[in-house]
Design a protein around this motif. Structure first.
Motif, mmCIF file in Angstrom:
data_model
loop_
_atom_site.group_PDB
_atom_site.id
_atom_site.type_symbol
_atom_site.label_atom_id
_atom_site.label_comp_id
_atom_site.label_asym_id
_atom_site.label_seq_id
_atom_site.Cartn_x
_atom_site.Cartn_y
_atom_site.Cartn_z
ATOM 1 N N VAL A 29 -16.320 -30.499 -4.638
ATOM 2 C CA VAL A 29 -16.379 -31.722 -3.844
ATOM 3 C C VAL A 29 -15.064 -31.856 -3.092
ATOM 4 N N ALA A 30 -15.139 -32.111 -1.806
ATOM 5 C CA ALA A 30 -13.910 -32.309 -1.031
ATOM 6 C C ALA A 30 -13.160 -33.525 -1.559
ATOM 7 N N GLU A 33 -19.279 -42.088 -2.273
ATOM 8 C CA GLU A 33 -18.495 -42.766 -3.303
ATOM 9 C C GLU A 33 -18.703 -42.118 -4.662
ATOM 10 N N ALA A 34 -19.971 -41.860 -5.022
ATOM 11 C CA ALA A 34 -20.278 -41.344 -6.361
ATOM 12 C C ALA A 34 -19.625 -39.982 -6.599
ATOM 13 N N ALA A 35 -19.647 -39.110 -5.598
ATOM 14 C CA ALA A 35 -19.050 -37.787 -5.768
ATOM 15 C C ALA A 35 -17.554 -37.893 -6.039
ATOM 16 N N GLN A 36 -16.876 -38.821 -5.368
ATOM 17 C CA GLN A 36 -15.446 -39.019 -5.633
ATOM 18 C C GLN A 36 -15.204 -39.553 -7.039
ATOM 19 N N ARG A 37 -16.086 -40.436 -7.483
ATOM 20 C CA ARG A 37 -15.958 -40.978 -8.847
ATOM 21 C C ARG A 37 -16.105 -39.870 -9.884
ATOM 22 N N PHE A 67 -33.807 -25.641 -2.208
ATOM 23 C CA PHE A 67 -33.546 -26.410 -3.423
ATOM 24 C C PHE A 67 -33.391 -25.467 -4.610
ATOM 25 N N GLY A 68 -32.312 -25.656 -5.367
ATOM 26 C CA GLY A 68 -32.062 -24.832 -6.539
ATOM 27 C C GLY A 68 -31.432 -23.495 -6.233
ATOM 28 N N SER A 77 -22.552 -30.903 -1.355
ATOM 29 C CA SER A 77 -21.800 -30.488 -2.544
ATOM 30 C C SER A 77 -22.669 -30.597 -3.785
ATOM 31 N N ALA A 78 -23.439 -31.666 -3.881
ATOM 32 C CA ALA A 78 -24.286 -31.872 -5.061
ATOM 33 C C ALA A 78 -25.425 -30.868 -5.120
#
Length: 482
Positions: free
Chosen positions: A297-298, A329-333, A88-89, A290-291
């Motif tokens: 992000v792909a 969904e959120a990553a694409q947004r 993490f980090g 990715s996050a």
């Protein structure tokens, strides 16, 4: 569905289940039912018709519930659970500082415990199938396979075939290829294990090895896995050492194709997208990775629109299928939709599809799993819908993506057999596993030559507070990394 008691009908070899909702490949439907026999769906249709056709069959009525396909994790690292929060980090390419040093210390017992814990976590998160990208441990894969079988879930089990590094010890090419052929043959008749071959990243495979391993998989009807275009530094290293980006390299040596599954593919050019389209190469979209540690992000929504086959993967981050769909969904947004004014980014159903039958397709298992259909394996979840988060319900598919939680999973079935009830196995002691696992984890991590760039959060907080106090007092002490 609130009862702690398992309905007797769910224990029978042949059962008629009538849920309030059934999630089919075409979407959710009411007033439908399924009949399960010998680990498969033998009938799917209107509840009234199946009740007449199978009169006298043990039946369970499940009001306020959804019967849906088991979720599929198309990219996992089962043997890395001992070090989950150590990364993490951390900046990208944690495999060099954490995973390779950690996995190199693992013996058969460690591999078994780590994999069994990962499989349990995955089942609790709604995954009935995981695709393991291969361990860098010199120990055999039998311990991993045994762990997954003991838990009762499906696994596409990768064997790493690197010949230019990326493992503790690289064997001669002929030995690697012989071992690869034995691996593909060894699990041929296993109901839960599907063998696969992997090269960690293209740069650690010679042109010959990339081509041969990919062809072996194509000939055997199995998948070839590799991490491609995940981090900027890896893309640049490939350009320096091979004069090609990773996906371009795979194309040049003939390693792309329907048998190939690329993990991540976040940094892709229009030319590379065309290569993936033209060769029918599949991609595992890993939004949580990715996050947490990625450089990008792909463009999964774009890939899907162009006909590139996709599944969703956790990358071993956390075994929670509903949070994975939410992140997808959120990553694409965030990455693409907001800039272009796209308010739906797949309209919810896309991410459900990729988590189920889309994932089955990219793993080469589309004829066996991924949907509620006659002849398919009875890998499914029973989900409690009578919870505050899901009421009122207007669009169940999108609600599964944005609102559902793994604590709503009442039951998990694999091959028609009940594996978990209300989050826990019914035929083995998970508490005993956790007690043994935590003691071994302490020893393993203490012995592994892991290098962390960032301190643990508690240490970082103290450094931050010390710096704040120094600033208030006019000091010029060194600050902590943020």
């Amino acid at each position: 569905m609130k009862s702690t008691r398992i309905p007797e009908a769910l224990k029978h070899e042949m059962t008629l289940i009538i849920p309030e909702w059934l999630l089919l490949k075409t979407g959710p439907v009411r007033e439908h039912a399924v009949v399960i026999s010998d680990g498969k769906f033998v009938a799917v249709g209107l509840a009234t018709e199946l009740q007449q056709q199978f009169a006298g069959l043990p039946t369970v009525m499940l009001n306020d519930s959804l019967l849906m396909p088991g979720l599929i994790d198309t990219h996992h690292h089962l043997t890395q659970t001992f070090g989950k929060s150590l990364v993490f980090g951390e900046p990208s390419e944690i495999f060099r500082r954490v995973w390779v040093p950690l996995e190199a210390t693992l013996n058969d017992e460690h591999l078994y415990l780590a994999s069994k814990m990962a499989a349990l976590e995955a089942l609790r998160g709604g995954f009935t199938t995981v695709c393991d990208a291969g361990t860098r441990s010199d120990a055999g894969l039998n311990a991993i396979a045994k762990a997954v079988i003991d838990v009762g879930m499906r696994c596409v089990l990768g064997l790493i075939c690197n010949d230019l590094g990326g493992t503790a010890n690289a064997a001669p090419p002929d030995e690697i290829l012989q071992r690869a052929q034995r691996h593909l043959a060894h699990y041929e008749a296993n109901a839960l294990i599907s063998p696969s071959l992997a090269i960690s990243i293209p740069e650690v495979g010679s042109d010959m090895m990339l081509h041969r391993v990919s062809r072996l998989c194509a000939e055997a009807g199995r998948i070839f896995q590799t991490h491609a275009n995940e981090h900027l530094v890896a893309v640049e290293r490939s350009m320096v050492s091979r004069q090609l980006r990773p996906i371009e390299l795979l194309q040049r040596v003939g390693a792309l194709g329907p048998q190939t599954l690329l993990a991540h593919a976040t940094l892709v050019t229009p030319t590379e997208l065309k290569m993936l389209c033209d060769t029918d190469t599949a991609v595992s979209y890993n939004p949580v990775a990715s996050a947490w540690k990625g450089n990008a992000v792909a463009p999964a929504h774009l890939m899907s629109t162009f006909g590139i086959r996709l599944g969703l993967g956790t990358d071993g981050t956390r075994g929670d299928g509903f949070r994975l769909m939410d992140y997808a969904e959120a990553a694409q947004r965030f990455a693409f939709g907001m800039g272009g004014g796209d308010s739906s980014c797949g309209a919810g159903w896309l991410w459900c599809d990729l988590a189920t039958h889309g994932g089955a397709d990219v793993l080469g298992l589309g004829n066996q799993i991924g949907e509620i259909a006659v002849g398919k394996s009875a890998d499914f979840l029973l989900l409690d819908l009578q919870v505050p988060e899901m009421l009122p319900s207007w669009d169940l598919t999108w609600e599964l993506v944005r609102l559902a939680n793994r604590d709503q999973i009442t039951a998990v079935f694999v091959a028609g057999k009940l594996r978990l009830w209300q989050g826990w196995p019914i035929d083995w002691d998970a508490d005993a596993l956790m007690r043994q696992y935590i003691e071994v984890a302490k020893t393993v991590v203490a012995q592994a030559p892991i290098t962390k760039v960032h301190e643990f959060s508690s240490v970082h907080r103290r450094q931050h507070l010390t710096q704040q106090a120094s600033n208030r007092n006019g000091g010029t002490g060194m600050g902590a990394r943020v």
